[in-house]
Design a protein around this motif. Structure first.
Motif, mmCIF file in Angstrom:
data_model
loop_
_atom_site.group_PDB
_atom_site.id
_atom_site.type_symbol
_atom_site.label_atom_id
_atom_site.label_comp_id
_atom_site.label_asym_id
_atom_site.label_seq_id
_atom_site.Cartn_x
_atom_site.Cartn_y
_atom_site.Cartn_z
ATOM 1 N N LEU A 48 11.139 -5.062 11.255
ATOM 2 C CA LEU A 48 10.844 -6.555 10.532
ATOM 3 C C LEU A 48 9.594 -7.136 11.549
ATOM 4 C CD1 LEU A 48 14.154 -7.735 9.034
ATOM 5 C CD2 LEU A 48 12.222 -6.670 7.859
ATOM 6 N N THR A 49 9.865 -6.818 13.021
ATOM 7 C CA THR A 49 9.012 -7.565 13.642
ATOM 8 C C THR A 49 7.778 -6.743 13.958
ATOM 9 O OG1 THR A 49 10.223 -6.345 15.641
ATOM 10 C CG2 THR A 49 11.032 -8.696 14.879
ATOM 11 N N ILE A 82 3.421 6.415 4.474
ATOM 12 C CA ILE A 82 3.273 5.266 5.021
ATOM 13 C C ILE A 82 4.047 4.247 4.094
ATOM 14 C CG2 ILE A 82 1.471 3.615 5.871
ATOM 15 C CD1 ILE A 82 -0.260 5.704 6.889
ATOM 16 N N LEU A 83 3.773 4.114 3.086
ATOM 17 C CA LEU A 83 4.230 3.092 2.247
ATOM 18 C C LEU A 83 5.670 3.152 1.912
ATOM 19 C CD1 LEU A 83 1.641 3.227 -0.842
ATOM 20 C CD2 LEU A 83 2.051 1.356 0.636
ATOM 21 N N ASN A 84 6.372 4.359 1.940
ATOM 22 C CA ASN A 84 7.760 4.714 2.091
ATOM 23 C C ASN A 84 8.454 4.265 3.494
ATOM 24 O OD1 ASN A 84 8.164 5.336 -0.388
ATOM 25 N ND2 ASN A 84 7.789 7.339 -0.182
ATOM 26 N N SER A 85 7.585 4.178 4.449
ATOM 27 C CA SER A 85 8.049 3.981 5.688
ATOM 28 C C SER A 85 8.196 2.509 5.928
ATOM 29 C CB SER A 85 7.570 4.631 6.743
ATOM 30 O OG SER A 85 6.018 4.378 6.876
ATOM 31 N N LEU A 86 7.386 1.642 5.068
ATOM 32 C CA LEU A 86 7.228 0.128 5.255
ATOM 33 C C LEU A 86 8.471 -0.580 5.173
ATOM 34 C CD1 LEU A 86 4.362 -0.751 3.263
ATOM 35 C CD2 LEU A 86 4.291 -0.477 5.668
ATOM 36 N N ALA A 87 8.559 -1.787 5.800
ATOM 37 C CA ALA A 87 10.033 -2.441 5.923
ATOM 38 C C ALA A 87 10.236 -2.876 4.469
ATOM 39 C CB ALA A 87 9.513 -3.684 6.850
ATOM 40 N N LEU A 91 8.849 -4.223 -0.196
ATOM 41 C CA LEU A 91 9.378 -3.264 -1.462
ATOM 42 C C LEU A 91 8.680 -3.638 -2.813
ATOM 43 C CD1 LEU A 91 11.470 -1.180 -2.505
ATOM 44 C CD2 LEU A 91 13.061 -3.515 -2.996
ATOM 45 N N THR A 92 8.173 -5.142 -3.121
ATOM 46 C CA THR A 92 7.575 -5.193 -4.147
ATOM 47 C C THR A 92 6.351 -4.594 -4.348
ATOM 48 O OG1 THR A 92 6.912 -7.177 -3.332
ATOM 49 C CG2 THR A 92 8.802 -7.366 -4.727
ATOM 50 N N PHE A 93 5.604 -4.832 -3.159
ATOM 51 C CA PHE A 93 4.198 -4.182 -2.891
ATOM 52 C C PHE A 93 4.333 -2.455 -3.174
ATOM 53 C CE2 PHE A 93 1.064 -2.013 -0.099
ATOM 54 C CZ PHE A 93 -0.113 -2.371 -0.747
ATOM 55 N N THR A 94 5.101 -1.994 -2.474
ATOM 56 C CA THR A 94 5.044 -0.489 -2.730
ATOM 57 C C THR A 94 5.644 0.150 -4.174
ATOM 58 O OG1 THR A 94 7.633 -0.389 -1.810
ATOM 59 C CG2 THR A 94 5.715 0.059 -0.419
ATOM 60 N N THR A 95 6.640 -0.939 -4.806
ATOM 61 C CA THR A 95 6.843 -0.698 -6.272
ATOM 62 C C THR A 95 5.572 -0.825 -7.122
ATOM 63 O OG1 THR A 95 9.199 -1.242 -5.627
ATOM 64 C CG2 THR A 95 8.449 -1.186 -7.817
#
Length: 108
Positions: A48-49, A82-87, A91-95
Protein backbone atom coordinates in the motif's frame (compact mmCIF):
# COMPACT_ATOMS: atom_id res chain seq x y z
CA UNK A 1 36.84 -15.85 -6.07
CA UNK A 2 37.18 -18.84 -3.76
CA UNK A 3 40.53 -20.59 -3.48
CA UNK A 4 39.13 -23.83 -4.90
CA UNK A 5 37.74 -22.10 -7.94
CA UNK A 6 40.95 -20.13 -8.41
CA UNK A 7 43.00 -23.35 -8.34
CA UNK A 8 40.66 -25.01 -10.87
CA UNK A 9 41.04 -22.09 -13.29
CA UNK A 10 44.73 -21.47 -12.64
CA UNK A 11 45.96 -23.16 -15.82
CA UNK A 12 43.31 -21.68 -18.11
CA UNK A 13 44.83 -19.09 -20.42
CA UNK A 14 42.05 -17.08 -22.10
CA UNK A 15 38.90 -15.42 -20.84
CA UNK A 16 36.86 -17.51 -23.31
CA UNK A 17 38.24 -20.73 -21.84
CA UNK A 18 37.47 -19.48 -18.32
CA UNK A 19 33.87 -18.78 -19.37
CA UNK A 20 33.60 -22.25 -20.90
CA UNK A 21 34.89 -23.83 -17.69
CA UNK A 22 32.48 -21.81 -15.57
CA UNK A 23 29.60 -22.75 -17.87
CA UNK A 24 30.47 -26.43 -17.45
CA UNK A 25 30.68 -26.06 -13.67
CA UNK A 26 27.62 -23.90 -13.05
CA UNK A 27 25.59 -24.02 -16.27
CA UNK A 28 23.28 -26.80 -15.11
CA UNK A 29 21.60 -24.45 -12.62
CA UNK A 30 19.87 -22.33 -15.30
CA UNK A 31 16.62 -24.23 -14.85
CA UNK A 32 16.63 -23.63 -11.10
CA UNK A 33 17.59 -19.97 -11.58
CA UNK A 34 14.77 -19.51 -14.10
CA UNK A 35 12.32 -21.13 -11.69
CA UNK A 36 13.42 -18.88 -8.82
CA UNK A 37 13.13 -15.78 -11.00
CA UNK A 38 9.69 -16.79 -12.28
CA UNK A 39 8.64 -17.30 -8.69
CA UNK A 40 9.72 -13.73 -7.87
CA UNK A 41 7.39 -12.04 -10.35
CA UNK A 42 4.58 -14.54 -9.87
CA UNK A 43 4.51 -13.91 -6.12
CA UNK A 44 5.27 -10.17 -6.24
CA UNK A 45 2.64 -7.95 -4.64
CA UNK A 46 2.55 -4.20 -4.44
CA UNK A 47 2.34 -2.82 -0.92
CA UNK A 48 0.00 0.00 0.00
CA UNK A 49 2.90 2.38 0.62
CA UNK A 50 4.70 1.61 -2.66
CA UNK A 51 4.41 3.90 -5.68
CA UNK A 52 3.09 2.33 -8.88
CA UNK A 53 6.22 3.41 -10.77
CA UNK A 54 8.48 1.66 -8.26
CA UNK A 55 6.40 -1.50 -8.41
CA UNK A 56 6.43 -1.40 -12.22
CA UNK A 57 10.23 -1.04 -12.25
CA UNK A 58 10.61 -3.93 -9.81
CA UNK A 59 8.42 -6.16 -11.98
CA UNK A 60 10.28 -5.10 -15.13
CA UNK A 61 13.57 -6.06 -13.48
CA UNK A 62 12.12 -9.48 -12.62
CA UNK A 63 11.07 -9.96 -16.25
CA UNK A 64 14.52 -9.01 -17.51
CA UNK A 65 16.16 -11.36 -15.04
CA UNK A 66 13.87 -14.18 -16.18
CA UNK A 67 14.80 -13.50 -19.81
CA UNK A 68 18.49 -13.70 -18.92
CA UNK A 69 17.77 -17.22 -17.68
CA UNK A 70 15.98 -18.20 -20.88
CA UNK A 71 12.32 -17.49 -20.05
CA UNK A 72 10.11 -15.74 -22.58
CA UNK A 73 7.19 -13.60 -21.46
CA UNK A 74 5.16 -11.77 -24.08
CA UNK A 75 3.98 -8.22 -23.48
CA UNK A 76 0.33 -9.17 -22.92
CA UNK A 77 1.29 -11.55 -20.12
CA UNK A 78 3.62 -8.97 -18.60
CA UNK A 79 0.81 -6.43 -18.43
CA UNK A 80 -1.51 -9.03 -16.89
CA UNK A 81 1.06 -10.05 -14.29
CA UNK A 82 1.68 -6.44 -13.30
CA UNK A 83 -2.03 -5.64 -13.06
CA UNK A 84 -2.67 -8.72 -10.94
CA UNK A 85 0.15 -7.80 -8.59
CA UNK A 86 -1.15 -4.30 -7.86
CA UNK A 87 -2.42 -3.38 -4.38
CA UNK A 88 -6.09 -4.05 -3.56
CA UNK A 89 -6.84 -0.33 -3.88
CA UNK A 90 -6.43 -0.75 -7.66
CA UNK A 91 -9.10 -3.46 -7.87
CA UNK A 92 -11.60 -1.27 -9.74
CA UNK A 93 -8.90 -0.23 -12.22
CA UNK A 94 -7.82 -3.79 -12.97
CA UNK A 95 -11.41 -5.03 -13.16
CA UNK A 96 -12.24 -2.26 -15.63
CA UNK A 97 -9.15 -3.13 -17.69
CA UNK A 98 -10.06 -6.81 -17.98
CA UNK A 99 -13.83 -6.38 -18.40
CA UNK A 100 -13.44 -3.82 -21.17
CA UNK A 101 -10.75 -5.96 -22.83
CA UNK A 102 -8.33 -3.07 -23.02
CA UNK A 103 -5.09 -3.81 -24.76
CA UNK A 104 -2.37 -1.49 -23.49
CA UNK A 105 1.32 -2.18 -23.82
CA UNK A 106 4.00 -1.88 -21.19
CA UNK A 107 4.75 1.74 -22.00
CA UNK A 108 1.13 2.85 -21.78
Amino acid sequence: MSNTLRMNLEDVETAYDIMEQLQEMFGHNYGQARFETNKKYANARMTLTMHVRDHFMKMTNYFQEAELHGATIDEENRVGLILNSLAPTFLTFTTNYFLNKMNYGMTQ
